[in-house]
Structures are given as C-alpha cells and as structure tokens.
Design a protein around this motif. Structure first.
Motif, PDB file in Angstrom:
ATOM      1  N   ILE A  25       0.856  -1.179   0.000  1.00  0.00           N
ATOM      2  CA  ILE A  25       0.000   0.000   0.000  1.00  0.00           C
ATOM      3  C   ILE A  25       0.893   1.230   0.000  1.00  0.00           C
ATOM      4  O   ILE A  25       2.052   1.166   0.419  1.00  0.00           O
ATOM      5  CB  ILE A  25      -0.978   0.050   1.189  1.00  0.00           C
ATOM      6  CG1 ILE A  25      -0.235   0.053   2.523  1.00  0.00           C
ATOM      7  CG2 ILE A  25      -1.967  -1.091   1.127  1.00  0.00           C
ATOM      8  CD1 ILE A  25      -1.145   0.304   3.709  1.00  0.00           C
ATOM      9  N   VAL A  26       0.346   2.328  -0.494  1.00  0.00           N
ATOM     10  CA  VAL A  26       1.037   3.611  -0.503  1.00  0.00           C
ATOM     11  C   VAL A  26       0.256   4.532   0.429  1.00  0.00           C
ATOM     12  O   VAL A  26      -0.967   4.651   0.311  1.00  0.00           O
ATOM     13  CB  VAL A  26       1.076   4.217  -1.920  1.00  0.00           C
ATOM     14  CG1 VAL A  26       1.811   5.543  -1.910  1.00  0.00           C
ATOM     15  CG2 VAL A  26       1.725   3.245  -2.885  1.00  0.00           C
ATOM     16  N   VAL A  27       0.958   5.145   1.378  1.00  0.00           N
ATOM     17  CA  VAL A  27       0.317   6.044   2.333  1.00  0.00           C
ATOM     18  C   VAL A  27       0.871   7.454   2.161  1.00  0.00           C
ATOM     19  O   VAL A  27       1.937   7.640   1.577  1.00  0.00           O
ATOM     20  CB  VAL A  27       0.527   5.566   3.794  1.00  0.00           C
ATOM     21  CG1 VAL A  27      -0.133   4.214   4.006  1.00  0.00           C
ATOM     22  CG2 VAL A  27       1.986   5.502   4.172  1.00  0.00           C
ATOM     23  N   ASP A  28       0.142   8.439   2.672  1.00  0.00           N
ATOM     24  CA  ASP A  28       0.635   9.812   2.590  1.00  0.00           C
ATOM     25  C   ASP A  28       1.760  10.024   3.595  1.00  0.00           C
ATOM     26  O   ASP A  28       2.015   9.175   4.457  1.00  0.00           O
ATOM     27  CB  ASP A  28      -0.500  10.822   2.753  1.00  0.00           C
ATOM     28  CG  ASP A  28      -1.197  10.776   4.104  1.00  0.00           C
ATOM     29  OD1 ASP A  28      -0.560  10.410   5.119  1.00  0.00           O
ATOM     30  OD2 ASP A  28      -2.384  11.115   4.153  1.00  0.00           O
ATOM     31  N   SER A  29       2.445  11.135   3.492  1.00  0.00           N
ATOM     32  CA  SER A  29       3.627  11.376   4.325  1.00  0.00           C
ATOM     33  C   SER A  29       3.291  11.478   5.810  1.00  0.00           C
ATOM     34  O   SER A  29       4.052  11.024   6.656  1.00  0.00           O
ATOM     35  CB  SER A  29       4.367  12.628   3.863  1.00  0.00           C
ATOM     36  OG  SER A  29       3.521  13.754   3.943  1.00  0.00           O
ATOM     37  N   THR A  52       6.802   7.203  -8.009  1.00  0.00           N
ATOM     38  CA  THR A  52       7.962   8.080  -8.129  1.00  0.00           C
ATOM     39  C   THR A  52       8.654   8.148  -6.779  1.00  0.00           C
ATOM     40  O   THR A  52       8.062   8.566  -5.794  1.00  0.00           O
ATOM     41  CB  THR A  52       7.516   9.493  -8.555  1.00  0.00           C
ATOM     42  OG1 THR A  52       6.758   9.387  -9.753  1.00  0.00           O
ATOM     43  CG2 THR A  52       8.715  10.388  -8.786  1.00  0.00           C
ATOM     44  N   ASN A  53       9.902   7.720  -6.723  1.00  0.00           N
ATOM     45  CA  ASN A  53      10.709   7.726  -5.497  1.00  0.00           C
ATOM     46  C   ASN A  53      10.010   7.105  -4.292  1.00  0.00           C
ATOM     47  O   ASN A  53       9.824   7.756  -3.268  1.00  0.00           O
ATOM     48  CB  ASN A  53      11.135   9.158  -5.145  1.00  0.00           C
ATOM     49  CG  ASN A  53      11.956   9.797  -6.214  1.00  0.00           C
ATOM     50  OD1 ASN A  53      12.728   9.112  -6.888  1.00  0.00           O
ATOM     51  ND2 ASN A  53      11.806  11.088  -6.409  1.00  0.00           N
ATOM     52  N   PRO A  54       9.589   5.830  -4.398  1.00  0.00           N
ATOM     53  CA  PRO A  54       8.938   5.213  -3.238  1.00  0.00           C
ATOM     54  C   PRO A  54       9.935   4.985  -2.104  1.00  0.00           C
ATOM     55  O   PRO A  54      11.096   4.666  -2.341  1.00  0.00           O
ATOM     56  CB  PRO A  54       8.427   3.874  -3.790  1.00  0.00           C
ATOM     57  CG  PRO A  54       9.362   3.556  -4.906  1.00  0.00           C
ATOM     58  CD  PRO A  54       9.751   4.889  -5.494  1.00  0.00           C
ATOM     59  N   VAL A  55       9.479   5.195  -0.887  1.00  0.00           N
ATOM     60  CA  VAL A  55      10.317   4.965   0.302  1.00  0.00           C
ATOM     61  C   VAL A  55       9.654   3.853   1.101  1.00  0.00           C
ATOM     62  O   VAL A  55       8.486   3.973   1.498  1.00  0.00           O
ATOM     63  CB  VAL A  55      10.440   6.242   1.160  1.00  0.00           C
ATOM     64  CG1 VAL A  55      11.222   5.964   2.423  1.00  0.00           C
ATOM     65  CG2 VAL A  55      11.080   7.351   0.345  1.00  0.00           C
ATOM     66  N   PHE A  56      10.401   2.757   1.323  1.00  0.00           N
ATOM     67  CA  PHE A  56       9.887   1.632   2.095  1.00  0.00           C
ATOM     68  C   PHE A  56       9.815   2.026   3.561  1.00  0.00           C
ATOM     69  O   PHE A  56      10.811   2.469   4.138  1.00  0.00           O
ATOM     70  CB  PHE A  56      10.794   0.421   1.892  1.00  0.00           C
ATOM     71  CG  PHE A  56      10.404  -0.779   2.695  1.00  0.00           C
ATOM     72  CD1 PHE A  56       9.301  -1.529   2.337  1.00  0.00           C
ATOM     73  CD2 PHE A  56      11.146  -1.154   3.803  1.00  0.00           C
ATOM     74  CE1 PHE A  56       8.939  -2.653   3.071  1.00  0.00           C
ATOM     75  CE2 PHE A  56      10.795  -2.271   4.546  1.00  0.00           C
ATOM     76  CZ  PHE A  56       9.688  -3.023   4.168  1.00  0.00           C
ATOM     77  N   VAL A  57       8.654   1.880   4.172  1.00  0.00           N
ATOM     78  CA  VAL A  57       8.454   2.230   5.578  1.00  0.00           C
ATOM     79  C   VAL A  57       8.521   0.984   6.444  1.00  0.00           C
ATOM     80  O   VAL A  57       9.092   1.000   7.525  1.00  0.00           O
ATOM     81  CB  VAL A  57       7.103   2.953   5.776  1.00  0.00           C
ATOM     82  CG1 VAL A  57       6.847   3.217   7.236  1.00  0.00           C
ATOM     83  CG2 VAL A  57       7.067   4.234   4.973  1.00  0.00           C
ATOM     84  N   HIS A  92       5.485  11.906  -4.664  1.00  0.00           N
ATOM     85  CA  HIS A  92       4.524  12.267  -5.711  1.00  0.00           C
ATOM     86  C   HIS A  92       3.389  11.254  -5.653  1.00  0.00           C
ATOM     87  O   HIS A  92       3.420  10.247  -6.353  1.00  0.00           O
ATOM     88  CB  HIS A  92       5.173  12.260  -7.092  1.00  0.00           C
ATOM     89  CG  HIS A  92       6.269  13.251  -7.238  1.00  0.00           C
ATOM     90  ND1 HIS A  92       6.054  14.605  -7.216  1.00  0.00           N
ATOM     91  CD2 HIS A  92       7.604  13.096  -7.372  1.00  0.00           C
ATOM     92  CE1 HIS A  92       7.208  15.234  -7.349  1.00  0.00           C
ATOM     93  NE2 HIS A  92       8.163  14.342  -7.436  1.00  0.00           N
ATOM     94  N   PRO A  93       2.391  11.505  -4.816  1.00  0.00           N
ATOM     95  CA  PRO A  93       1.342  10.506  -4.628  1.00  0.00           C
ATOM     96  C   PRO A  93       0.527  10.248  -5.888  1.00  0.00           C
ATOM     97  O   PRO A  93       0.299  11.156  -6.683  1.00  0.00           O
ATOM     98  CB  PRO A  93       0.461  11.107  -3.535  1.00  0.00           C
ATOM     99  CG  PRO A  93       0.786  12.541  -3.491  1.00  0.00           C
ATOM    100  CD  PRO A  93       2.170  12.702  -4.032  1.00  0.00           C
TER     101      PRO A  93
END
Length: 81
Positions: A16-20, A71-76, A57-58
């Motif tokens: 999943i992609v979450v906001d900052s 774009t530039n995903p960061v693994f949390v 860049h969501p």
C-alpha cells in the motif's frame, strides 16, 4: 494495519502507498487508518501481509498500481492488514 517482528522484514508482493503524515506516524508505531491510504497494488483482506511505502509524488487516491509506477517510493515497513 499492525506491525510484525523486525526479523521478518522483506519486500512483500502486496503493498500500500500512504501519505507522508501517515508514514511518519507508522515510523512512530501507529496503526494505519483508511484516510492515510492513497493506493495499493492489489485488493487485500484482513490478515494479509503488506509492505508499506510513502512517495513524494502521490498517485491518484484509490488507484491500483505497480511499484514501478511510483515516483521515489520509500519503504516504511511491513504490516498485517
């Protein structure tokens, strides 16, 4: 989504992609709630293991995508739905 032990950290096929703001809260140990979720690559159900990413860049909220489309995903981290 709750956390899983650190010895099980690896990149999982579902994500999943979450906001900052949500990503920062996860790093402090918080659970993820629906308003913070931007997108996923697949439908998932309770108990599924997921990788969590933040991107600068969501994508369009609610979209389904592949990791290459981010774009530039960061693994949390990883968690359980």
């Amino acid at each position: 989504i709750s956390s899983i032990p650190n010895d099980q950290v690896c990149i999982l096929p579902n994500f999943i992609v979450v906001d900052s703001f949500c990503g920062e809260a996860v790093l402090r140990g918080s659970n993820i709630f629906v308003p913070g979720v931007l997108a996923s690559n697949n439908k998932f159900k309770r108990g599924d293991f997921l990788s969590i990413y933040v991107t600068d860049h969501p994508p369009l909220k609610g979209s389904m995508l592949t990791l290459e489309q981010l774009t530039n995903p960061v693994f949390v981290g990883n968690g359980t739905a």
